[in-house]
Motif scaffolding. Structure first.
Motif, short mmCIF file in Angstrom:
data_model
loop_
_atom_site.label_atom_id
_atom_site.label_comp_id
_atom_site.label_asym_id
_atom_site.label_seq_id
_atom_site.Cartn_x
_atom_site.Cartn_y
_atom_site.Cartn_z
N LEU A 78 0.80 -1.22 0.00
CA LEU A 78 0.00 0.00 0.00
C LEU A 78 0.84 1.27 0.00
O LEU A 78 0.29 2.38 -0.15
CB LEU A 78 -0.92 0.01 1.23
N GLY A 79 2.16 1.14 0.18
CA GLY A 79 3.00 2.31 0.26
C GLY A 79 2.82 3.09 1.55
O GLY A 79 2.92 4.33 1.56
N LEU A 80 2.56 2.38 2.65
CA LEU A 80 2.37 2.99 3.95
C LEU A 80 3.42 2.47 4.93
O LEU A 80 4.24 1.62 4.59
CB LEU A 80 0.95 2.71 4.46
N THR A 124 -2.01 12.86 15.98
CA THR A 124 -1.67 11.75 16.88
C THR A 124 -0.43 10.99 16.40
O THR A 124 0.09 10.14 17.11
CB THR A 124 -2.83 10.75 16.99
N GLY A 125 -0.01 11.26 15.16
CA GLY A 125 1.09 10.51 14.56
C GLY A 125 0.62 9.34 13.74
O GLY A 125 1.43 8.64 13.11
N ALA A 126 -0.68 9.11 13.71
CA ALA A 126 -1.24 8.00 12.94
C ALA A 126 -1.22 8.31 11.44
O ALA A 126 -1.02 9.46 11.02
CB ALA A 126 -2.67 7.71 13.38
N GLN A 127 -1.41 7.27 10.64
CA GLN A 127 -1.61 7.44 9.21
C GLN A 127 -3.03 6.98 8.88
O GLN A 127 -3.63 6.19 9.62
CB GLN A 127 -0.59 6.64 8.41
N VAL A 128 -3.56 7.50 7.79
CA VAL A 128 -4.94 7.21 7.41
C VAL A 128 -4.97 6.61 6.01
O VAL A 128 -4.34 7.14 5.08
CB VAL A 128 -5.81 8.48 7.44
N LEU A 129 -5.69 5.53 5.86
CA LEU A 129 -6.01 4.97 4.55
C LEU A 129 -7.50 5.15 4.36
O LEU A 129 -8.30 4.51 5.04
CB LEU A 129 -5.63 3.49 4.47
N GLY A 185 -15.93 7.62 -7.44
CA GLY A 185 -16.22 8.99 -7.79
C GLY A 185 -16.15 9.99 -6.65
O GLY A 185 -16.48 11.16 -6.83
N LYS A 186 -15.72 9.54 -5.47
CA LYS A 186 -15.73 10.43 -4.29
C LYS A 186 -14.33 10.76 -3.77
O LYS A 186 -14.19 11.50 -2.80
CB LYS A 186 -16.56 9.79 -3.18
N ALA A 187 -13.29 10.23 -4.37
CA ALA A 187 -11.94 10.40 -3.84
C ALA A 187 -11.43 11.83 -4.00
O ALA A 187 -10.77 12.36 -3.09
CB ALA A 187 -10.98 9.42 -4.50
N VAL A 191 -5.59 8.55 0.04
CA VAL A 191 -6.98 8.46 -0.41
C VAL A 191 -7.05 7.62 -1.68
O VAL A 191 -6.29 7.83 -2.62
CB VAL A 191 -7.56 9.87 -0.70
N ARG A 192 -7.97 6.67 -1.68
CA ARG A 192 -8.24 5.85 -2.87
C ARG A 192 -9.75 5.74 -3.04
O ARG A 192 -10.50 5.86 -2.07
CB ARG A 192 -7.65 4.44 -2.74
N GLU A 193 -10.18 5.46 -4.25
CA GLU A 193 -11.60 5.21 -4.46
C GLU A 193 -12.00 3.87 -3.86
O GLU A 193 -12.98 3.76 -3.13
CB GLU A 193 -11.95 5.22 -5.96
#
Length: 360
Positions: A189-191, A224-229, A235-237, A255-257
């Motif tokens: 995922l590249g995270l 908080t230092g967290a990451q978000v996926l 159509g909403k990304a 962000v992904r669709e």
């Protein structure tokens, strides 16, 4: 020599119907390698992509929504239903031995066509409160399987929800090597495997309320230092990307669709914010992942019932769609992200509550 078993599977529209259908198809293939499998679906639903990608024959039926109240759709219903039943009969006439339905737009014509042709029907109801199609088909079905205890359908047997094969494998992988599986998911995922990870998802179509609220609270969540996926939905990304652009820490907000390999997101997640469809609840419970459940505010209230047993067991929080906003997230979610380093360890037996089981 006897003809191989021919199973007609009916269901579609959303992942909630399609994923258990695919899980059952996989199990039929395992038990009956020479079986013929045909799927009835729509051209607009998620099955239009997922079923052919799964190597299954998809027969397209017109959508037949069953109106819950008087409307123009009610006037159009007889003609639409007649055409859909005829198409389902054509598929059944190719030698189908049994029809297995999962609810949704195509299941009603499939059940009616099977009854006309004298072909046995098996029904699986994913949600705690059954939909109109399965309530109709259960009246003459040969067998009715349900996910949750207390689902009211004639002759219902609690079997749990068949988990998709990748998720069933992930349950075992998290039990045997959670850190290794997490690292693999992060690479895909590249995270960052070392950061606490918040997974946000509204399903394949996305959820506008969830998207808007989480994006508005992005600065506080990222602080908080967290990451978000964030899987924003078809159509909403772009709207989410625009909302979080320039927020401190935005490089940690992906962000992904949609994510076809959802098992990677689940392997990396420490906390999930999402709807409470049966598939979501069961997969998170089976993996022992804590969640904030935001039931869909329309329909017959089944999503709140789906999440009820898991929330009561301490596996998550429940918030009404209308109450979810940035302030609620700052109050309730930020503290979770600031808590223990890893919140996603699997349950001791690799399963959660709520009547959710693997595909075998």
């Amino acid at each position: 020599m006897a003809e191989p078993l021919h199973v007609l599977l009916a269901g579609g529209g959303t992942a909630g119907h399609v994923n258990p259908l695919l899980a059952v198809a996989d199990e039929v293939r395992r038990r009956h390698p020479h079986a013929r499998l045909t799927v009835l679906g729509t051209a607009e639903g998620l099955e239009a992509d997922l079923v052919p990608a799964h190597g299954l024959d998809l027969r397209v039926l017109p959508r037949v929504p069953l109106p819950r109240r008087p409307s123009v759709d009610l006037l159009r219903l007889p003609g639409r239903l007649r055409d859909a039943v005829a198409a389902a009969e054509a598929a059944i006439d190719e030698g189908v031995d049994v029809v297995v339905g999962f609810g949704g737009y195509v299941s009603t014509p499939a059940y009616l066509a099977a009854r006309r042709r004298g072909v046995p029907v098996v029904i699986h109801e994913q949600n705690a409160r059954p939909g109109l199609a399965n309530r109709l088909g259960a009246r003459w079905a040969h067998a009715v399987a349900v996910t949750f205890p207390g689902t009211r359908l004639p002759g219902a047997v609690v079997t749990g929800l068949p988990l998709r094969a990748p998720v069933a494998r992930l349950v075992e992988e998290r039990r045997t090597d959670a850190a290794g599986r997490r690292a693999l998911a992060a690479r895909e995922l590249g995270l960052d495997a070392e950061r606490v990870t918040l997974l946000v998802t509204g399903g394949s179509l996305g959820a506008l309320r969830i998207n808007t609220a989480v994006a508005a609270a992005a600065a506080d969540l990222l602080a908080t230092g967290a990451q978000v996926l964030h899987l924003a939905g078809r159509g909403k990304a772009d709207a989410v990307r625009e909302a979080v652009a320039g927020v401190p820490g935005a490089e940690r907000y992906q962000v992904r669709e949609y994510l076809t390999e959802m098992e990677h997101a689940l392997a990396l997640a420490d906390l999930v914010i999402g709807r409470a469809g049966a598939g979501t609840v069961c997969e998170l419970a089976a993996l022992g992942l804590p969640a904030v459940y935001v039931p869909l505010p329309i329909g017959n209230g089944e999503q709140r019932l789906n999440a009820g047993p898991v929330v009561a067991a301490g596996g998550g929080l429940l918030v009404d769609d209308a109450s979810l906003d940035a302030d609620w997230l700052r109050t309730h979610v930020r503290v979770l992200l600031e808590g223990p380093r890893r919140r996603g360890d699997p349950a001791p037996d690799g399963r959660g509550g709520g009547g959710c089981r693997g595909g075998r």
